[in-house]
Design an enzyme around this catalytic site. Structure first.
Site, mmCIF file in Angstrom:
data_model
loop_
_atom_site.group_PDB
_atom_site.id
_atom_site.type_symbol
_atom_site.label_atom_id
_atom_site.label_comp_id
_atom_site.label_asym_id
_atom_site.label_seq_id
_atom_site.Cartn_x
_atom_site.Cartn_y
_atom_site.Cartn_z
ATOM 1 N N ASN A 1 0.828 -1.201 0.000
ATOM 2 C CA ASN A 1 0.000 0.000 0.000
ATOM 3 C C ASN A 1 0.867 1.257 0.000
ATOM 4 O OD1 ASN A 1 -2.034 -1.834 0.176
ATOM 5 N ND2 ASN A 1 -2.333 -1.576 2.387
ATOM 6 N N HIS B 1 5.971 -0.695 -2.643
ATOM 7 C CA HIS B 1 5.483 -0.066 -3.881
ATOM 8 C C HIS B 1 5.522 1.454 -3.778
ATOM 9 C CE1 HIS B 1 3.030 -3.855 -5.209
ATOM 10 N NE2 HIS B 1 4.303 -3.970 -5.442
ATOM 11 N N CYS C 1 13.509 22.673 -11.022
ATOM 12 C CA CYS C 1 14.365 22.680 -12.223
ATOM 13 C C CYS C 1 13.536 22.788 -13.492
ATOM 14 C CB CYS C 1 15.226 21.406 -12.271
ATOM 15 S SG CYS C 1 14.326 19.921 -12.785
ATOM 16 N N THR D 1 -4.542 -9.050 0.685
ATOM 17 C CA THR D 1 -3.928 -8.941 -0.635
ATOM 18 C C THR D 1 -4.466 -10.030 -1.543
ATOM 19 O OG1 THR D 1 -1.874 -8.864 -1.923
ATOM 20 C CG2 THR D 1 -1.863 -10.296 0.026
HETATM 21 C C1 BV8 Z 1 8.009 -5.956 -11.869
HETATM 22 C C2 BV8 Z 1 1.708 1.035 -6.797
HETATM 23 C C3 BV8 Z 1 10.083 -6.504 -12.845
HETATM 24 C C4 BV8 Z 1 1.152 2.161 -7.576
HETATM 25 C C5 BV8 Z 1 1.171 -1.130 -7.786
HETATM 26 C C6 BV8 Z 1 2.545 -11.930 -15.824
HETATM 27 C C7 BV8 Z 1 2.888 -12.819 -14.828
HETATM 28 C C8 BV8 Z 1 3.599 -12.404 -13.720
HETATM 29 C C9 BV8 Z 1 3.980 -11.069 -13.581
HETATM 30 C C10 BV8 Z 1 3.619 -10.204 -14.557
HETATM 31 C C11 BV8 Z 1 2.915 -10.611 -15.680
HETATM 32 N N1 BV8 Z 1 2.718 -9.524 -16.445
HETATM 33 C C12 BV8 Z 1 3.283 -8.447 -15.859
HETATM 34 C C13 BV8 Z 1 3.832 -8.851 -14.716
HETATM 35 C C14 BV8 Z 1 4.543 -8.027 -13.766
HETATM 36 C C15 BV8 Z 1 3.564 -7.156 -13.001
HETATM 37 C C16 BV8 Z 1 2.417 -7.961 -12.436
HETATM 38 O O1 BV8 Z 1 2.575 -8.668 -11.462
HETATM 39 N N2 BV8 Z 1 1.242 -7.846 -13.067
HETATM 40 C C17 BV8 Z 1 0.099 -8.587 -12.578
HETATM 41 C C18 BV8 Z 1 -1.138 -7.729 -12.634
HETATM 42 C C19 BV8 Z 1 -0.018 -9.867 -13.386
HETATM 43 N N3 BV8 Z 1 4.341 -6.642 -11.907
HETATM 44 C C20 BV8 Z 1 5.083 -5.540 -12.098
HETATM 45 O O2 BV8 Z 1 5.110 -4.902 -13.127
HETATM 46 C C21 BV8 Z 1 5.955 -5.155 -10.905
HETATM 47 N N4 BV8 Z 1 7.297 -4.951 -11.359
HETATM 48 O O3 BV8 Z 1 7.566 -7.056 -12.086
HETATM 49 O O4 BV8 Z 1 9.304 -5.582 -12.119
HETATM 50 C C22 BV8 Z 1 10.202 -5.917 -14.203
HETATM 51 C C23 BV8 Z 1 10.993 -4.818 -14.347
HETATM 52 C C24 BV8 Z 1 11.172 -4.286 -15.614
HETATM 53 C C25 BV8 Z 1 10.488 -4.862 -16.706
HETATM 54 C C26 BV8 Z 1 9.651 -5.965 -16.513
HETATM 55 C C27 BV8 Z 1 9.499 -6.493 -15.260
HETATM 56 C C28 BV8 Z 1 5.448 -3.877 -10.280
HETATM 57 C C29 BV8 Z 1 4.136 -4.152 -9.585
HETATM 58 C C30 BV8 Z 1 3.743 -2.954 -8.729
HETATM 59 C C31 BV8 Z 1 2.647 -2.191 -9.407
HETATM 60 N N5 BV8 Z 1 2.218 -1.103 -8.515
HETATM 61 N N6 BV8 Z 1 0.829 -0.108 -6.994
HETATM 62 C C32 BV8 Z 1 -0.170 2.603 -7.036
HETATM 63 O O5 BV8 Z 1 -0.632 2.135 -5.972
HETATM 64 O O6 BV8 Z 1 -0.750 3.484 -7.698
HETATM 65 S S1 BV8 Z 1 0.209 -2.498 -7.810
HETATM 66 C C33 BV8 Z 1 -1.165 -2.376 -6.841
HETATM 67 O O7 BV8 Z 1 -1.562 -3.729 -6.686
HETATM 68 C C34 BV8 Z 1 -1.015 -1.866 -5.421
HETATM 69 O O8 BV8 Z 1 0.290 -1.714 -4.932
HETATM 70 C C35 BV8 Z 1 -1.702 -2.983 -4.653
HETATM 71 O O9 BV8 Z 1 -1.393 -2.996 -3.334
HETATM 72 C C36 BV8 Z 1 -1.145 -4.103 -5.407
HETATM 73 C C37 BV8 Z 1 -1.611 -5.475 -5.125
HETATM 74 O O10 BV8 Z 1 -2.972 -5.438 -5.038
HETATM 75 P P1 BV8 Z 1 -3.577 -5.751 -3.594
HETATM 76 O O11 BV8 Z 1 -2.913 -4.892 -2.587
HETATM 77 O O12 BV8 Z 1 -3.530 -7.211 -3.367
HETATM 78 O O13 BV8 Z 1 -5.017 -5.197 -3.753
HETATM 79 P P2 BV8 Z 1 -6.255 -5.900 -4.468
HETATM 80 O O14 BV8 Z 1 -7.331 -4.893 -4.581
HETATM 81 O O15 BV8 Z 1 -5.796 -6.633 -5.681
HETATM 82 O O16 BV8 Z 1 -6.724 -7.005 -3.417
HETATM 83 C C38 BV8 Z 1 -7.313 -6.620 -2.189
HETATM 84 C C39 BV8 Z 1 -7.658 -7.908 -1.485
HETATM 85 O O17 BV8 Z 1 -8.177 -7.578 -0.191
HETATM 86 C C40 BV8 Z 1 -8.751 -8.673 -2.202
HETATM 87 O O18 BV8 Z 1 -8.410 -10.059 -2.175
HETATM 88 C C41 BV8 Z 1 -10.002 -8.415 -1.361
HETATM 89 O O19 BV8 Z 1 -10.874 -9.531 -1.327
HETATM 90 C C42 BV8 Z 1 -9.417 -8.223 -0.002
HETATM 91 N N7 BV8 Z 1 -10.187 -7.347 0.878
HETATM 92 C C43 BV8 Z 1 -10.987 -6.301 0.552
HETATM 93 N N8 BV8 Z 1 -11.478 -5.737 1.672
HETATM 94 C C44 BV8 Z 1 -10.964 -6.444 2.715
HETATM 95 C C45 BV8 Z 1 -10.155 -7.473 2.223
HETATM 96 N N9 BV8 Z 1 -9.497 -8.343 3.008
HETATM 97 C C46 BV8 Z 1 -9.675 -8.211 4.345
HETATM 98 N N10 BV8 Z 1 -10.433 -7.240 4.902
HETATM 99 C C47 BV8 Z 1 -11.098 -6.354 4.125
HETATM 100 N N11 BV8 Z 1 -11.882 -5.411 4.699
#
Ligand code: BV8
Length: 243
Positions: free
Chosen positions: A101, A118, A149, A187
Site C-alpha cells: 500500500n 510499492h 528545475c 492482498t
Molecule cells: C516488476 C503502486 C520486474 C502504484 C502497484 C505476468 C505474470 C507475472 C507477472 C507479470 C505478468 N505480467 C506483468 C507482470 C509483472 C507485473 C504484475 O505482477 N502484473 C500482474 C497484474 C499480473 N508486476 C510488475 O510490473 C511489478 N514490477 O515485475 O518488475 C520488471 C521490471 C522491468 C520490466 C519488466 C518487469 C510492479 C508491480 C507494482 C505495481 N504497482 N501499486 C499505485 O498504488 O498506484 S500495484 C497495486 O496492486 C497496489 O500496490 C496494490 O497494493 C497491489 C496489489 O494489489 P492488492 O494490494 O492485493 O489489492 P487488491 O485490490 O488486488 O486485493 C485486495 C484484497 O483484499 C482482495 O483479495 C479483497 O478480497 C481483499 N479485501 C478487501 N477488503 C478487505 C479485504 N481483506 C480483508 N479485509 C477487508 N476489509
C-alpha cells in the site's frame, strides 16, 4: 470468533514474524481496493494509469488520478487492523511489515520496522534529477506538478513494468526466508513479485497465515486461512493471543 488452538499457540510464542499487507487492510479506512467490488481499477484500467507509458503520454491524467486518491487517503485513518499490526511490531522480538500500500496508514498507526515496497503516494520524484521528496499539497495546486528545475514531478511509486526498490526487496526477501510465521492481510496475491512471497515463506519453512475477505491464490498454500474483514478478525485474533 473461534480460532484453532494451534494457530493461537503458533502466534503466541513466535519469535520472528513477517506481515505482508495489500489494499484490503485499508478498505475499512475508506481507501478503495484495486480489484475488489469498489476496486480502483474498475473505474480505471491499471495499464491506462499506473505505468511509465501512461505517464509519459498523459502526465496530467495520471496526476488527476493520484490527486483524487491522495484526497481520499488524506481523510483516511488507521483502522483496527492497522492498530493490531502496529501492536505486533512491539510484541514480537523479530518483526517486519512489508506493505504494497502507498497510503502511509501503517506508519500513521505506529509501524516503523516496515518496507513500503510499492512506494508512498505522498512522495514525488523529479523525472530529471531523480531525487525524491514529500509533497503534501492536497489538492495539488498545479497538475502536473513541476520540480524547481522545470522538469515534471512523478509519484514516487512503483508502476507496472518498473522494478521494485532493490533495498526494500532485499530486506523483504531476507525477512521472509528467516521468519517462523508469515502473515498476509488483504492482498489478492496477483501482483508480482510480492505475489511470490507466500511461496517463498512456505518453502523456507514458515507457517503461512492468510487473512482475507475472499479466496485468493494464497488460500491454497496457507496453513491457516481466516476469511473475513481484517478490521474485525485481527482485533479478535489478537485478543485471543494476548489472553
Ligand atoms: C516488476 C503502486 C520486474 C502504484 C502497484 C505476468 C505474470 C507475472 C507477472 C507479470 C505478468 N505480467 C506483468 C507482470 C509483472 C507485473 C504484475 O505482477 N502484473 C500482474 C497484474 C499480473 N508486476 C510488475 O510490473 C511489478 N514490477 O515485475 O518488475 C520488471 C521490471 C522491468 C520490466 C519488466 C518487469 C510492479 C508491480 C507494482 C505495481 N504497482 N501499486 C499505485 O498504488 O498506484 S500495484 C497495486 O496492486 C497496489 O500496490 C496494490 O497494493 C497491489 C496489489 O494489489 P492488492 O494490494 O492485493 O489489492 P487488491 O485490490 O488486488 O486485493 C485486495 C484484497 O483484499 C482482495 O483479495 C479483497 O478480497 C481483499 N479485501 C478487501 N477488503 C478487505 C479485504 N481483506 C480483508 N479485509 C477487508 N476489509
Amino acid at each position: 470468533m473461534e480460532f484453532r488452538e494451534d494457530l493461537i499457540d503458533l502466534l503466541r510464542v513466535a519469535g520472528s514474524v513477517v506481515v505482508v499487507t495489500g489494499s484490503g487492510v485499508s478498505a475499512e479506512s475508506g481507501v478503495p481496493t484495486f480489484r475488489g467490488g469498489d476496486g480502483l481499477w474498475r473505474r480505471y484500467r491499471a495499464e491506462d494509469l499506473a505505468t511509465p507509458q501512461a505517464f509519459s503520454s498523459d502526465p496530467a491524467l495520471v496526476w488527476e488520478w493520484y490527486d483524487w486518491r491522495r484526497g481520499i487517503v488524506a481523510k483516511a485513518k488507521p483502522n483496527p487492523a492497522h492498530e493490531v499490526i502496529a501492536d505486533m511490531e512491539r510484541y514480537y522480538p523479530d518483526f517486519l511489515l512489508v506493505t504494497q500500500n502507498v497510503d502511509g496508514l501503517h506508519r500513521k498507526a505506529g509501524n516503523e520496522r516496515m518496507v513500503e515496497i510499492h512506494g508512498n503516494i505522498w512522495r514525488v520524484r523529479c523525472v530529471a534529477e531523480l531525487d525524491e521528496r514529500f509533497l503534501y499539497d492536497n489538492p495539488l495546486e498545479v497538475i502536473p506538478p513541476k520540480c524547481e528545475c522545470g522538469s515534471l514531478l512523478r509519484p514516487a511509486v512503483v508502476w507496472f513494468g518498473e522494478s521494485l526498490p532493490f533495498e526494500g526487496l532485499t530486506t523483504a526477501s531476507e525477512g521472509i526466508q528467516n521468519c517462523e510465521v508469515f502473515l498476509t492481510v488483504g492482498t489478492s496475491g496477483v501482483v508480482y513479485p510480492v505475489a511470490s512471497f507466500p511461496m517463498l515463506a512456505k518453502s523456507s519453512g514458515a507457517s503461512v497465515v492468510d487473512i482475507n475477505k475472499d479466496a485468493t491464490p494464497i488460500t491454497s498454500i496457507a496453513d491457516h486461512t481466516l476469511m473475513g474483514k481484517a478490521g474485525e478478525i485481527l482485533p479478535e485474533l489478537w485478543r485471543a493471543i494476548k489472553g
